[in-house]
Design a protein around this motif. Structure first.
Motif, PDB file in Angstrom:
ATOM      1  N   THR A  33       0.836  -1.204   0.000  1.00  0.00           N
ATOM      2  CA  THR A  33       0.000   0.000   0.000  1.00  0.00           C
ATOM      3  C   THR A  33       0.866   1.247   0.000  1.00  0.00           C
ATOM      4  OG1 THR A  33      -1.776  -1.162   1.158  1.00  0.00           O
ATOM      5  CG2 THR A  33      -1.804   1.246   1.258  1.00  0.00           C
ATOM      6  N   LYS A  34       1.874   1.267   0.853  1.00  0.00           N
ATOM      7  CA  LYS A  34       2.764   2.428   0.929  1.00  0.00           C
ATOM      8  C   LYS A  34       3.592   2.579  -0.350  1.00  0.00           C
ATOM      9  CE  LYS A  34       3.051   3.051   5.852  1.00  0.00           C
ATOM     10  NZ  LYS A  34       2.289   4.286   5.896  1.00  0.00           N
ATOM     11  N   LEU A  35       3.930   1.462  -0.983  1.00  0.00           N
ATOM     12  CA  LEU A  35       4.724   1.521  -2.217  1.00  0.00           C
ATOM     13  C   LEU A  35       3.883   1.903  -3.431  1.00  0.00           C
ATOM     14  CD1 LEU A  35       7.032  -1.601  -1.826  1.00  0.00           C
ATOM     15  CD2 LEU A  35       7.743   0.798  -1.821  1.00  0.00           C
ATOM     16  N   GLY A  36       2.552   1.907  -3.288  1.00  0.00           N
ATOM     17  CA  GLY A  36       1.659   2.190  -4.407  1.00  0.00           C
ATOM     18  C   GLY A  36       1.976   3.481  -5.136  1.00  0.00           C
ATOM     19  N   ASP A  37       2.357   4.505  -4.414  1.00  0.00           N
ATOM     20  CA  ASP A  37       2.668   5.800  -5.021  1.00  0.00           C
ATOM     21  C   ASP A  37       4.171   6.035  -5.149  1.00  0.00           C
ATOM     22  OD1 ASP A  37      -0.036   6.452  -5.215  1.00  0.00           O
ATOM     23  OD2 ASP A  37      -0.072   7.235  -3.163  1.00  0.00           O
ATOM     24  N   GLU A  38       4.948   5.001  -4.999  1.00  0.00           N
ATOM     25  CA  GLU A  38       6.413   5.126  -4.978  1.00  0.00           C
ATOM     26  C   GLU A  38       7.043   4.263  -6.080  1.00  0.00           C
ATOM     27  OE1 GLU A  38       8.390   6.865  -2.830  1.00  0.00           O
ATOM     28  OE2 GLU A  38       6.965   7.476  -1.286  1.00  0.00           O
ATOM     29  N   ARG A  39       6.662   4.527  -7.316  1.00  0.00           N
ATOM     30  CA  ARG A  39       7.154   3.695  -8.420  1.00  0.00           C
ATOM     31  C   ARG A  39       8.674   3.735  -8.550  1.00  0.00           C
ATOM     32  NH1 ARG A  39       2.688   2.900 -12.704  1.00  0.00           N
ATOM     33  NH2 ARG A  39       0.884   3.555 -11.497  1.00  0.00           N
ATOM     34  N   GLY A  40       9.256   4.905  -8.353  1.00  0.00           N
ATOM     35  CA  GLY A  40      10.712   5.023  -8.450  1.00  0.00           C
ATOM     36  C   GLY A  40      11.415   4.212  -7.380  1.00  0.00           C
ATOM     37  N   LEU A  41      10.941   4.305  -6.144  1.00  0.00           N
ATOM     38  CA  LEU A  41      11.522   3.545  -5.039  1.00  0.00           C
ATOM     39  C   LEU A  41      11.347   2.048  -5.282  1.00  0.00           C
ATOM     40  CD1 LEU A  41      12.881   3.729  -2.208  1.00  0.00           C
ATOM     41  CD2 LEU A  41      10.562   3.640  -1.245  1.00  0.00           C
ATOM     42  N   THR A  42      10.175   1.670  -5.758  1.00  0.00           N
ATOM     43  CA  THR A  42       9.914   0.253  -6.038  1.00  0.00           C
ATOM     44  C   THR A  42      10.866  -0.254  -7.112  1.00  0.00           C
ATOM     45  OG1 THR A  42       7.582   0.525  -5.451  1.00  0.00           O
ATOM     46  CG2 THR A  42       8.158  -1.402  -6.780  1.00  0.00           C
ATOM     47  N   ARG A  43      10.985   0.488  -8.200  1.00  0.00           N
ATOM     48  CA  ARG A  43      11.836   0.075  -9.331  1.00  0.00           C
ATOM     49  C   ARG A  43      13.318   0.095  -8.968  1.00  0.00           C
ATOM     50  NH1 ARG A  43      10.963   4.267 -12.545  1.00  0.00           N
ATOM     51  NH2 ARG A  43      12.782   5.270 -11.613  1.00  0.00           N
ATOM     52  N   ASP A  44      13.746   1.164  -8.298  1.00  0.00           N
ATOM     53  CA  ASP A  44      15.173   1.366  -8.064  1.00  0.00           C
ATOM     54  C   ASP A  44      15.719   0.668  -6.825  1.00  0.00           C
ATOM     55  OD1 ASP A  44      15.071   2.985 -10.309  1.00  0.00           O
ATOM     56  OD2 ASP A  44      14.922   4.844  -9.136  1.00  0.00           O
ATOM     57  N   LYS A  45      14.879   0.415  -5.833  1.00  0.00           N
ATOM     58  CA  LYS A  45      15.369  -0.131  -4.562  1.00  0.00           C
ATOM     59  C   LYS A  45      14.708  -1.447  -4.177  1.00  0.00           C
ATOM     60  CE  LYS A  45      17.881   3.603  -3.647  1.00  0.00           C
ATOM     61  NZ  LYS A  45      18.023   4.346  -2.432  1.00  0.00           N
ATOM     62  N   VAL A  46      13.384  -1.507  -4.210  1.00  0.00           N
ATOM     63  CA  VAL A  46      12.676  -2.692  -3.711  1.00  0.00           C
ATOM     64  C   VAL A  46      12.899  -3.896  -4.616  1.00  0.00           C
ATOM     65  CG1 VAL A  46      10.424  -3.664  -3.103  1.00  0.00           C
ATOM     66  CG2 VAL A  46      10.978  -1.300  -2.471  1.00  0.00           C
ATOM     67  N   VAL A  47      12.710  -3.717  -5.915  1.00  0.00           N
ATOM     68  CA  VAL A  47      12.904  -4.845  -6.845  1.00  0.00           C
ATOM     69  C   VAL A  47      14.336  -5.372  -6.771  1.00  0.00           C
ATOM     70  CG1 VAL A  47      12.954  -5.519  -9.287  1.00  0.00           C
ATOM     71  CG2 VAL A  47      10.965  -4.298  -8.364  1.00  0.00           C
ATOM     72  N   PRO A  48      15.368  -4.508  -6.856  1.00  0.00           N
ATOM     73  CA  PRO A  48      16.733  -5.043  -6.724  1.00  0.00           C
ATOM     74  C   PRO A  48      16.962  -5.735  -5.381  1.00  0.00           C
ATOM     75  CG  PRO A  48      16.811  -2.824  -7.631  1.00  0.00           C
ATOM     76  CD  PRO A  48      15.390  -3.077  -7.214  1.00  0.00           C
ATOM     77  N   LEU A  49      16.410  -5.170  -4.299  1.00  0.00           N
ATOM     78  CA  LEU A  49      16.575  -5.788  -2.987  1.00  0.00           C
ATOM     79  C   LEU A  49      15.961  -7.183  -2.958  1.00  0.00           C
ATOM     80  CD1 LEU A  49      17.644  -5.144  -0.096  1.00  0.00           C
ATOM     81  CD2 LEU A  49      15.290  -4.561   0.475  1.00  0.00           C
ATOM     82  N   LEU A  50      14.772  -7.318  -3.504  1.00  0.00           N
ATOM     83  CA  LEU A  50      14.111  -8.630  -3.546  1.00  0.00           C
ATOM     84  C   LEU A  50      14.878  -9.624  -4.400  1.00  0.00           C
ATOM     85  CD1 LEU A  50      10.363  -7.548  -3.800  1.00  0.00           C
ATOM     86  CD2 LEU A  50      11.576  -8.419  -1.789  1.00  0.00           C
ATOM     87  N   ASN A  51      15.515  -9.144  -5.465  1.00  0.00           N
ATOM     88  CA  ASN A  51      16.293 -10.032  -6.334  1.00  0.00           C
ATOM     89  C   ASN A  51      17.661 -10.382  -5.740  1.00  0.00           C
ATOM     90  OD1 ASN A  51      14.502 -10.517  -8.497  1.00  0.00           O
ATOM     91  ND2 ASN A  51      14.952  -8.510  -9.348  1.00  0.00           N
ATOM     92  N   LEU A  52      18.203  -9.523  -4.879  1.00  0.00           N
ATOM     93  CA  LEU A  52      19.547  -9.740  -4.327  1.00  0.00           C
ATOM     94  C   LEU A  52      19.563 -10.522  -3.007  1.00  0.00           C
ATOM     95  CD1 LEU A  52      21.072  -6.171  -4.857  1.00  0.00           C
ATOM     96  CD2 LEU A  52      21.801  -8.278  -6.004  1.00  0.00           C
ATOM     97  N   CYS A  53      18.554 -10.323  -2.190  1.00  0.00           N
ATOM     98  CA  CYS A  53      18.605 -10.808  -0.800  1.00  0.00           C
ATOM     99  C   CYS A  53      17.962 -12.174  -0.619  1.00  0.00           C
ATOM    100  CB  CYS A  53      17.923  -9.802   0.122  1.00  0.00           C
ATOM    101  SG  CYS A  53      18.827  -8.248   0.223  1.00  0.00           S
ATOM    102  N   ASP A  54      18.361 -12.808   0.475  1.00  0.00           N
ATOM    103  CA  ASP A  54      17.821 -14.089   0.882  1.00  0.00           C
ATOM    104  C   ASP A  54      16.353 -13.887   1.294  1.00  0.00           C
ATOM    105  OD1 ASP A  54      17.850 -16.804   1.638  1.00  0.00           O
ATOM    106  OD2 ASP A  54      18.399 -16.298   3.698  1.00  0.00           O
ATOM    107  N   PRO A  55      15.396 -14.534   0.614  1.00  0.00           N
ATOM    108  CA  PRO A  55      13.976 -14.293   0.898  1.00  0.00           C
ATOM    109  C   PRO A  55      13.556 -14.462   2.366  1.00  0.00           C
ATOM    110  CG  PRO A  55      14.197 -15.442  -1.179  1.00  0.00           C
ATOM    111  CD  PRO A  55      15.577 -15.405  -0.549  1.00  0.00           C
ATOM    112  N   PRO A  56      14.041 -15.478   3.098  1.00  0.00           N
ATOM    113  CA  PRO A  56      13.624 -15.556   4.507  1.00  0.00           C
ATOM    114  C   PRO A  56      14.073 -14.345   5.337  1.00  0.00           C
ATOM    115  CG  PRO A  56      14.462 -17.680   3.791  1.00  0.00           C
ATOM    116  CD  PRO A  56      14.769 -16.689   2.699  1.00  0.00           C
ATOM    117  N   VAL A  57      15.209 -13.760   5.014  1.00  0.00           N
ATOM    118  CA  VAL A  57      15.681 -12.574   5.737  1.00  0.00           C
ATOM    119  C   VAL A  57      14.815 -11.367   5.365  1.00  0.00           C
ATOM    120  CG1 VAL A  57      17.628 -11.019   6.103  1.00  0.00           C
ATOM    121  CG2 VAL A  57      18.017 -13.475   5.954  1.00  0.00           C
TER     122      VAL A  57
END
Length: 165
Positions: A33-57
């Motif tokens: 919900t909070k990321l809904g209006d944050e396309r830049g943050l989602t694209r630039d930070k959240v997606v790379p973080l999800l692709n780089l990090c260990d999912p359980p962490v």
């Protein structure tokens, strides 16, 4: 978000989360919900973080750090820095740091520690140190709870004795 995250990482993240995380007030829905209006943050930070990090962490972070706090941290720290931090630091310790009251210091420390951990020897030392620190914090939390319980019981006994007299 879904199409940009590696399917195996996304599946592992979903498996690491709990049913309550998908409730209207759960960790996942709050973050999305909070990321809904944050396309830049989602694209630039959240997606790379999800692709780089260990999912359980990542799941632990989502469950134990508010969506607002996570977003504030991601705004100030690169995804690669967070990934190094999560890879080489005790996750419970990071949760304590990320939930701390000094947001600016948290963000600065997160970036500085992550940069320092480019050195494999330093990274190993940080992991050991943060595990020991977290164990110490947990022991201190337990000791405080035990003392508080003893004080509460003593007060209850004293009131019980005073009430009988």
């Amino acid at each position: 978000l879904v199409r940009d995250v590696e399917p195996a990482k996304l599946a592992a993240l979903v498996d690491s989360l709990e049913g309550g995380d998908f409730e209207p007030d759960g960790a996942v829905i709050s973050l999305l919900t909070k990321l809904g209006d944050e396309r830049g943050l989602t694209r630039d930070k959240v997606v790379p973080l999800l692709n780089l990090c260990d999912p359980p962490v990542v799941a632990l972070l989502m469950q134990n750090v508010s969506a607002s706090q996570l977003m504030a941290i991601l705004r100030r720290v690169e995804a690669e820095q967070v990934q190094r931090l999560l890879e080489h630091t005790n996750p419970e310790f990071i949760i304590r740091i990320f939930n701390g009251p000094l947001e600016a210091a948290i963000n600065t420390v997160a970036g500085s520690l992550a940069d320092a951990m480019r050195n494999p020897l330093a990274a190993k030392g940080v992991k050991q140190l943060t595990t020991a620190l977290n164990d110490g914090f947990a022991a201190a939390d337990k000791a405080v709870a035990e003392v508080q319980g003893a004080v509460r019981r003593a007060k209850e006994e004293r009131l019980g004795i005073a009430g009988e007299g």
